[in-house]
Design an enzyme around this catalytic site. Structure first.
Site, PDB file in Angstrom:
ATOM      1  N   LYS A 115     -12.906  -0.030   7.877  1.00 42.66           N
ATOM      2  CA  LYS A 115     -12.153  -0.026   9.134  1.00 42.66           C
ATOM      3  C   LYS A 115     -13.006   0.451  10.300  1.00 42.66           C
ATOM      4  CE  LYS A 115      -7.428   0.237   7.417  1.00 42.66           C
ATOM      5  NZ  LYS A 115      -6.162   0.983   7.403  1.00 42.66           N
ATOM      6  N   LYS A 197      -7.009 -13.004  -3.747  1.00 45.46           N
ATOM      7  CA  LYS A 197      -5.587 -12.663  -3.709  1.00 45.46           C
ATOM      8  C   LYS A 197      -4.948 -13.123  -2.391  1.00 45.46           C
ATOM      9  CE  LYS A 197      -3.146  -8.508  -3.911  1.00 45.46           C
ATOM     10  NZ  LYS A 197      -3.131  -7.059  -4.021  1.00 45.46           N
ATOM     11  N   LYS A 200      -1.961 -10.390   3.411  1.00 45.51           N
ATOM     12  CA  LYS A 200      -1.304 -10.461   4.711  1.00 45.51           C
ATOM     13  C   LYS A 200      -2.305 -10.413   5.851  1.00 45.51           C
ATOM     14  CE  LYS A 200       0.044  -5.553   4.710  1.00 45.51           C
ATOM     15  NZ  LYS A 200       1.113  -4.598   4.900  1.00 45.51           N
TER      16      LYS A 200
END
Ligand code: TRP
Length: 334
Positions: A115, A197, A200
């Site tokens: 991040k 996978k 989102k």
């Protein structure tokens, strides 16, 4: 352990849209967990502001997520579904635990590194101590189990380390949480890269089916799903795209892979994709209708927000007071 039952805690960020993978792989399977566990599902809005957010959007998404959980069947009388920011014990315990966490430990967190690299203009202290707030979430509720994905395992590990360190100094204050390894649902992969996978945060909107996608969008995404040139519908690792479509179909219809393969014997990929799309719509439509119904019932949702936060507050404060006493804060005069 809270009362008779073991306790389960899960936190979820209201940033990004939940996908079909989140639903079939997790959410849908949580509906019956309250029989075995005292369940707490927290919308972690305090974690969300470690990345800059538009306030109006954050507020809206937090409410949408909370509503979605209820629409998915988590009974708010039997599960505690609440906002982190409504229970001040989270921030208070996080402060205390900050003083029992080492810089070196936090420096090793891969999510922080990722991040920080992604938001190089805003590497704030909250982003750095994010795992400590997460530890506070879990430990406040004396959670025995925490359902998390592989990406959060390192944070669960540091939670255990902090709890063990604290218990080592002050005695048995915290339950040491374990990852929840109960019945897990289907693992749904990206429609565009079936080796990854479904996520989102995927940049390719065609890769994921979002829970709020309308039927046309669902059908279009299914039609565009990546398959292969084998031209046969078999359930095997050599055909990851087809296998993923069959997994989705089975998860949505309740059929087994064998049954599905028989059903599609001799048919083409076009037909398979149509059937998969229709099976997804059949699952999502009732969910979306229920969300729409609940959204209209503002008073009902407001009441849940209030009463569930009260319940969470009660449980959390109990742990917090114990901790405050242990570290030497003066007693409250009543
Ligand atoms: N960090 C988690 C995530 O991004 C969310 C989270 C916050 C969480 N607190 C938690 C998950 C406590 C489980 C338990 O997915």
């Amino acid at each position: 352990m809270i009362g008779e039952k073991k306790s389960l805690f899960s936190g979820m960020q209201a940033t990004g849209n939940l996908t079909l993978g989140n639903y079939l792989g997790a959410l849908r399977n949580w509906v019956t967990l309250n029989e075995e566990y005292e369940c707490f599902y927290c919308v972690v809005d305090e974690h969300s502001i470690t990345i800059r957010q538009d306030p109006a959007v954050l507020r809206k998404r937090a409410r949408a997520l909370l509503t979605l959980y209820i629409a998915a069947g988590l009974d708010p009388e039997k599960n505690c579904i609440y906002y982190q920011s409504h229970v001040s014990a989270h921030a208070e315990l996080a402060w205390i635990l900050n003083c029992f966490t080492y810089m070196g430990e936090l420096n090793r967190m891969t999510q922080f590194k990722d991040k920080a690299a992604k938001h190089a203009d805003n590497i704030n202290a909250g982003l750095f101590t994010y795992p400590v707030l997460m530890a506070a979430d879990i430990l406040l509720f004396q959670a025995d189990v925490v359902p998390v994905g592989i990406d959060q395992m390192q944070h669960l590990e540091i939670t255990r380390d902090i709890a063990q360190r604290f218990n080592g100094i002050y005695g048995d204050v915290f339950t040491i949480p374990e990852v929840y390894l109960g019945k897990v649902g289907a693992k749904i992969m990206s429609l565009q890269d079936p080796t990854k996978k479904m996520s989102k945060s995927d940049e390719n909107a065609n890769a994921s089916i979002y829970l709020m996608d309308d039927p046309d969008t669902v059908m279009r995404k299914c039609k565009r799903a990546v398959t292969d040139s084998e031209a046969q519908i078999l359930y095997r690792d050599e055909q990851p795209g087809v296998k993923n479509l069959l997994d989705i179909y089975c998860a949505c219809t309740g059929k087994t892979a064998d049954e599905a393969v028989k059903e599609f014997d001799g048919k083409g990929y076009g037909e398979l994709k149509m059937a998969v799309g229709e099976s997804v719509v059949a699952v999502l439509k009732p969910l979306q209708d229920e969300v729409a119904r609940l959204e209209k019932d503002k008073a009902y949702i407001d009441n849940i927000i209030k009463t569930n936060a009260e319940r969470a507050n009660y449980v959390a404060t109990k742990t917090l007071r114990k901790v405050q006493k242990k570290v030497g804060f003066p007693e409250r005069i009543r």
